[in-house]
Design an enzyme around this catalytic site. Sequence first.
Site, PDB file in Angstrom:
ATOM      1  N   GLY A  13       0.926  -1.228  -0.239  1.00 44.55           N
ATOM      2  CA  GLY A  13       0.178  -0.044  -0.121  1.00 44.55           C
ATOM      3  C   GLY A  13       0.840   1.253   0.541  1.00 44.55           C
ATOM      4  O   GLY A  13       1.754   1.590   1.136  1.00 44.55           O
ATOM      5  N   ARG A  74       0.667  -4.437  -5.430  1.00 40.15           N
ATOM      6  CA  ARG A  74       1.080  -5.888  -5.027  1.00 40.15           C
ATOM      7  C   ARG A  74       0.925  -7.233  -5.661  1.00 40.15           C
ATOM      8  O   ARG A  74       1.059  -7.204  -6.960  1.00 40.15           O
ATOM      9  CB  ARG A  74      -0.240  -5.829  -4.414  1.00 40.15           C
ATOM     10  CG  ARG A  74      -0.089  -4.936  -2.928  1.00 40.15           C
ATOM     11  CD  ARG A  74      -1.893  -5.484  -2.371  1.00 40.15           C
ATOM     12  NE  ARG A  74      -1.470  -5.247  -0.823  1.00 40.15           N
ATOM     13  CZ  ARG A  74      -1.978  -3.658  -0.813  1.00 40.15           C
ATOM     14  NH1 ARG A  74      -2.773  -2.972  -1.180  1.00 40.15           N
ATOM     15  NH2 ARG A  74      -2.208  -2.943   0.964  1.00 40.15           N
ATOM     16  N   ASP A 105       4.713  -4.703   6.162  1.00 41.52           N
ATOM     17  CA  ASP A 105       5.234  -6.611   6.366  1.00 41.52           C
ATOM     18  C   ASP A 105       5.440  -7.131   5.443  1.00 41.52           C
ATOM     19  O   ASP A 105       5.887  -8.407   5.620  1.00 41.52           O
ATOM     20  CB  ASP A 105       4.541  -6.677   7.564  1.00 41.52           C
ATOM     21  CG  ASP A 105       2.947  -7.200   7.707  1.00 41.52           C
ATOM     22  OD1 ASP A 105       2.074  -6.434   6.667  1.00 41.52           O
ATOM     23  OD2 ASP A 105       2.391  -8.057   8.331  1.00 41.52           O
ATOM     24  N   THR A 128       4.148   2.494   6.424  1.00 41.70           N
ATOM     25  CA  THR A 128       2.213   2.001   5.846  1.00 41.70           C
ATOM     26  C   THR A 128       1.347   2.858   6.679  1.00 41.70           C
ATOM     27  O   THR A 128       1.754   3.218   8.701  1.00 41.70           O
ATOM     28  CB  THR A 128       2.141   0.462   6.510  1.00 41.70           C
ATOM     29  OG1 THR A 128       1.072  -0.020   6.889  1.00 41.70           O
ATOM     30  CG2 THR A 128       3.266   0.148   8.097  1.00 41.70           C
ATOM     31  N   ASP A 130      -0.978   1.916   8.901  1.00 42.10           N
ATOM     32  CA  ASP A 130      -1.154   0.699   9.536  1.00 42.10           C
ATOM     33  C   ASP A 130      -0.534   1.030  10.980  1.00 42.10           C
ATOM     34  O   ASP A 130      -1.083  -0.158  12.134  1.00 42.10           O
ATOM     35  CB  ASP A 130      -1.122  -0.456   9.039  1.00 42.10           C
ATOM     36  CG  ASP A 130      -3.203  -0.768   8.529  1.00 42.10           C
ATOM     37  OD1 ASP A 130      -3.586   0.163   8.701  1.00 42.10           O
ATOM     38  OD2 ASP A 130      -2.718  -2.009   7.459  1.00 42.10           O
ATOM     39  N   ASP A 132       1.437  -1.042  12.200  1.00 40.53           N
ATOM     40  CA  ASP A 132       1.509  -1.799  13.151  1.00 40.53           C
ATOM     41  C   ASP A 132       2.836  -3.476  12.656  1.00 40.53           C
ATOM     42  O   ASP A 132       3.163  -4.129  12.688  1.00 40.53           O
ATOM     43  CB  ASP A 132       0.561  -3.116  12.848  1.00 40.53           C
ATOM     44  CG  ASP A 132       0.897  -3.020  11.026  1.00 40.53           C
ATOM     45  OD1 ASP A 132       1.871  -2.286  10.154  1.00 40.53           O
ATOM     46  OD2 ASP A 132      -0.078  -4.305   9.862  1.00 40.53           O
ATOM     47  N   ARG A 174      -6.871  -2.904   8.452  1.00 42.49           N
ATOM     48  CA  ARG A 174      -7.724  -4.990   7.855  1.00 42.49           C
ATOM     49  C   ARG A 174      -7.105  -5.415   8.705  1.00 42.49           C
ATOM     50  O   ARG A 174      -8.174  -5.700  10.037  1.00 42.49           O
ATOM     51  CB  ARG A 174      -6.901  -5.398   7.114  1.00 42.49           C
ATOM     52  CG  ARG A 174      -7.369  -6.165   6.204  1.00 42.49           C
ATOM     53  CD  ARG A 174      -6.981  -6.275   5.024  1.00 42.49           C
ATOM     54  NE  ARG A 174      -7.239  -5.841   3.738  1.00 42.49           N
ATOM     55  CZ  ARG A 174      -6.554  -5.844   2.693  1.00 42.49           C
ATOM     56  NH1 ARG A 174      -5.534  -6.007   2.748  1.00 42.49           N
ATOM     57  NH2 ARG A 174      -7.049  -5.089   1.503  1.00 42.49           N
ATOM     58  N   GLU A 225     -12.151  -1.383   9.135  1.00 42.79           N
ATOM     59  CA  GLU A 225     -12.567  -1.695   8.352  1.00 42.79           C
ATOM     60  C   GLU A 225     -12.324  -3.515   8.520  1.00 42.79           C
ATOM     61  O   GLU A 225     -12.996  -4.011   7.847  1.00 42.79           O
ATOM     62  CB  GLU A 225     -12.114  -1.685   7.476  1.00 42.79           C
ATOM     63  CG  GLU A 225     -10.534  -2.286   6.964  1.00 42.79           C
ATOM     64  CD  GLU A 225      -9.960  -1.192   5.439  1.00 42.79           C
ATOM     65  OE1 GLU A 225     -10.587  -1.083   4.066  1.00 42.79           O
ATOM     66  OE2 GLU A 225      -8.736  -1.225   5.146  1.00 42.79           O
TER      67      GLU A 225
HETATM   68  P1  ADP Z   1       2.571  -4.251   2.098  1.00 43.30           P
HETATM   69  O1  ADP Z   1       4.052  -4.377   2.317  1.00 43.30           O
HETATM   70  O2  ADP Z   1       1.924  -2.894   2.317  1.00 43.30           O
HETATM   71  O3  ADP Z   1       1.993  -5.218   3.805  1.00 43.30           O
HETATM   72  P2  ADP Z   1       1.951  -6.239   1.098  1.00 43.30           P
HETATM   73  O4  ADP Z   1       1.307  -7.447   2.021  1.00 43.30           O
HETATM   74  O5  ADP Z   1       0.216  -6.499   0.234  1.00 43.30           O
HETATM   75  O6  ADP Z   1       1.848  -4.907   1.264  1.00 43.30           O
HETATM   76  O7  ADP Z   1       2.743  -7.170   0.321  1.00 43.30           O
HETATM   77  C1  ADP Z   1       3.856  -6.453  -0.786  1.00 43.30           C
HETATM   78  C2  ADP Z   1       3.627  -7.284  -1.396  1.00 43.30           C
HETATM   79  O8  ADP Z   1       5.366  -7.908  -0.814  1.00 43.30           O
HETATM   80  C3  ADP Z   1       3.268  -8.300  -1.755  1.00 43.30           C
HETATM   81  O9  ADP Z   1       2.538  -8.385  -3.437  1.00 43.30           O
HETATM   82  C4  ADP Z   1       4.283  -9.641  -2.650  1.00 43.30           C
HETATM   83  O10 ADP Z   1       4.771  -9.548  -3.324  1.00 43.30           O
HETATM   84  C5  ADP Z   1       5.037  -9.497  -1.461  1.00 43.30           C
HETATM   85  N1  ADP Z   1       5.173 -10.916   0.222  1.00 43.30           N
HETATM   86  C6  ADP Z   1       4.005 -10.448   0.661  1.00 43.30           C
HETATM   87  N2  ADP Z   1       4.783 -11.335   1.568  1.00 43.30           N
HETATM   88  C7  ADP Z   1       5.492 -12.035   0.916  1.00 43.30           C
HETATM   89  C8  ADP Z   1       6.258 -13.775   1.358  1.00 43.30           C
HETATM   90  N3  ADP Z   1       5.512 -14.338   1.971  1.00 43.30           N
HETATM   91  N4  ADP Z   1       7.252 -14.082   0.284  1.00 43.30           N
HETATM   92  C9  ADP Z   1       6.958 -13.266  -0.839  1.00 43.30           C
HETATM   93  N5  ADP Z   1       7.633 -11.692  -1.488  1.00 43.30           N
HETATM   94  C10 ADP Z   1       5.630 -11.924  -0.091  1.00 43.30           C
HETATM   95  O1  F6P Z   2      -1.416  -0.548   3.561  1.00 44.63           O
HETATM   96  C1  F6P Z   2      -2.548  -0.956   4.243  1.00 44.63           C
HETATM   97  C2  F6P Z   2      -3.744  -0.542   4.280  1.00 44.63           C
HETATM   98  O2  F6P Z   2      -4.306   1.038   3.542  1.00 44.63           O
HETATM   99  C3  F6P Z   2      -4.788  -0.886   5.395  1.00 44.63           C
HETATM  100  O3  F6P Z   2      -5.015  -0.364   6.119  1.00 44.63           O
HETATM  101  C4  F6P Z   2      -5.892  -1.513   4.329  1.00 44.63           C
HETATM  102  O4  F6P Z   2      -6.997  -2.095   4.809  1.00 44.63           O
HETATM  103  C5  F6P Z   2      -5.304  -2.152   2.769  1.00 44.63           C
HETATM  104  O5  F6P Z   2      -4.361  -1.487   2.836  1.00 44.63           O
HETATM  105  C6  F6P Z   2      -5.853  -1.833   1.887  1.00 44.63           C
HETATM  106  O6  F6P Z   2      -5.564  -1.769   0.402  1.00 44.63           O
HETATM  107  P1  F6P Z   2      -6.436  -1.622  -0.595  1.00 44.63           P
HETATM  108  O7  F6P Z   2      -5.541  -0.417  -1.486  1.00 44.63           O
HETATM  109  O8  F6P Z   2      -5.761  -2.665  -1.294  1.00 44.63           O
HETATM  110  O9  F6P Z   2      -7.529  -1.206  -0.781  1.00 44.63           O
END
Ligand code: ADP
Ligand code: F6P
Length: 322
Positions: A13, A74, A105, A128, A130, A132, A174, A225
């Site tokens: 995000g 993503r 994360d 982020t 969040d 978190d 989330r 949410e």
């Molecule tokens: P954020 O970094 O904001 O938590 P996401 O959870 O969508 O956002 O993770 C971002 C990207 O990091 C994912 O789309 C994916 O490409 C990569 N990623 C997430 N989890 C894993 C994992 N367990 N192993 C490898 N890549 C990952």
């Molecule tokens: O990046 C974190 C976050 O903004 C959360 O707070 C939220 O639940 C989620 O991403 C929303 O994701 P998307 O942009 O895919 O709707």
Amino acid sequence: MKMKRIGLLTSGGDCPGMNACIRSVVRTAIYKGLEVYGIFKGYQGLIEGQVKALDRRSVSNILTHGGTMLKTARSPEFKTAAGQNKAKRVIEQNGLEGLVVIGGDGSFRGAHRLWQRWKFPVIGVPATIDNDINGTDATIGADTAVDTALYAIDKIRDTVTSLERIFVIEVMGRGSGYIALEVGLAGGAEDIIIPERRYNIDKMCADIRTGHKKGKISWIIVVAEGAASAADVAAKITRKTHLETRVSVLGHIQRGGSPSADDRILATHLGAEAVKCLIRGERDKMVGMVNNRVKTVDLSYAVKKKKINTEVLYRLIRILAL
Ligand code: ADP
Ligand code: F6P
């Protein structure tokens, strides 16, 4: 051997302050004699070879802007071994010797895979809304998001008070109740619903009915949410109390806009430190800010579920809603 060229990407995000961090990484790296390559669209761009050299002017005039000039994505493909193999080939083709990953994360889990599989040097910067992530008091973007949500809730309060209504307001988060807790406290909400604690709709409705009898007619309930949908909560309240209820879903306005001073400052410190970490030979770490000091922690610790004590804030919100 001295590191010569690093890569930089934003992932997951977007959030306000990512650009401030990009600027800090690029200019610190150049100042330290490194070449910096921007990878566009996060891990998906890495897989696809969307890589471009950045110079000091590439990051002019981005400090005040929300979003990320590098774009973000993503990427389900990067979660697979095949996707990671492709990404590693692009890293080699471009001669990258280290990578700064700005994200949440999920992004850190991805970075950690590059280290686990190839011992490729990665440093994470927490960004982020969040808030978190373990190992840092604050993440880039969270302060701005709270301010934005609060600004909106303050405006809604005008209607809440004037028309004596119950409003259920949905904020982002989330798996995290951070924004809900902060705006709940700062905005004088009567109650909040967050993923970290169970909520009891019957008790909430009983409180509303009791309050109503005593003359308390305006209510703001903030819902994260990830815990419930505001529409569901409002429907239940109306059914059980027969009082008129309105819903407002704040949505992605919370992720945009010019970053606050605190977010710019945090992003700038952490971005600069990420580059220094790579140069010092730190690997598989995240840079965070703890008690106003920059600190590094293992990425595997950063991604563990953050334990926050929600009870103290929750109780305070409820007491003040008397
Ligand atoms: P954020 O970094 O904001 O938590 P996401 O959870 O969508 O956002 O993770 C971002 C990207 O990091 C994912 O789309 C994916 O490409 C990569 N990623 C997430 N989890 C894993 C994992 N367990 N192993 C490898 N890549 C990952
Ligand atoms: O990046 C974190 C976050 O903004 C959360 O707070 C939220 O639940 C989620 O991403 C929303 O994701 P998307 O942009 O895919 O709707």
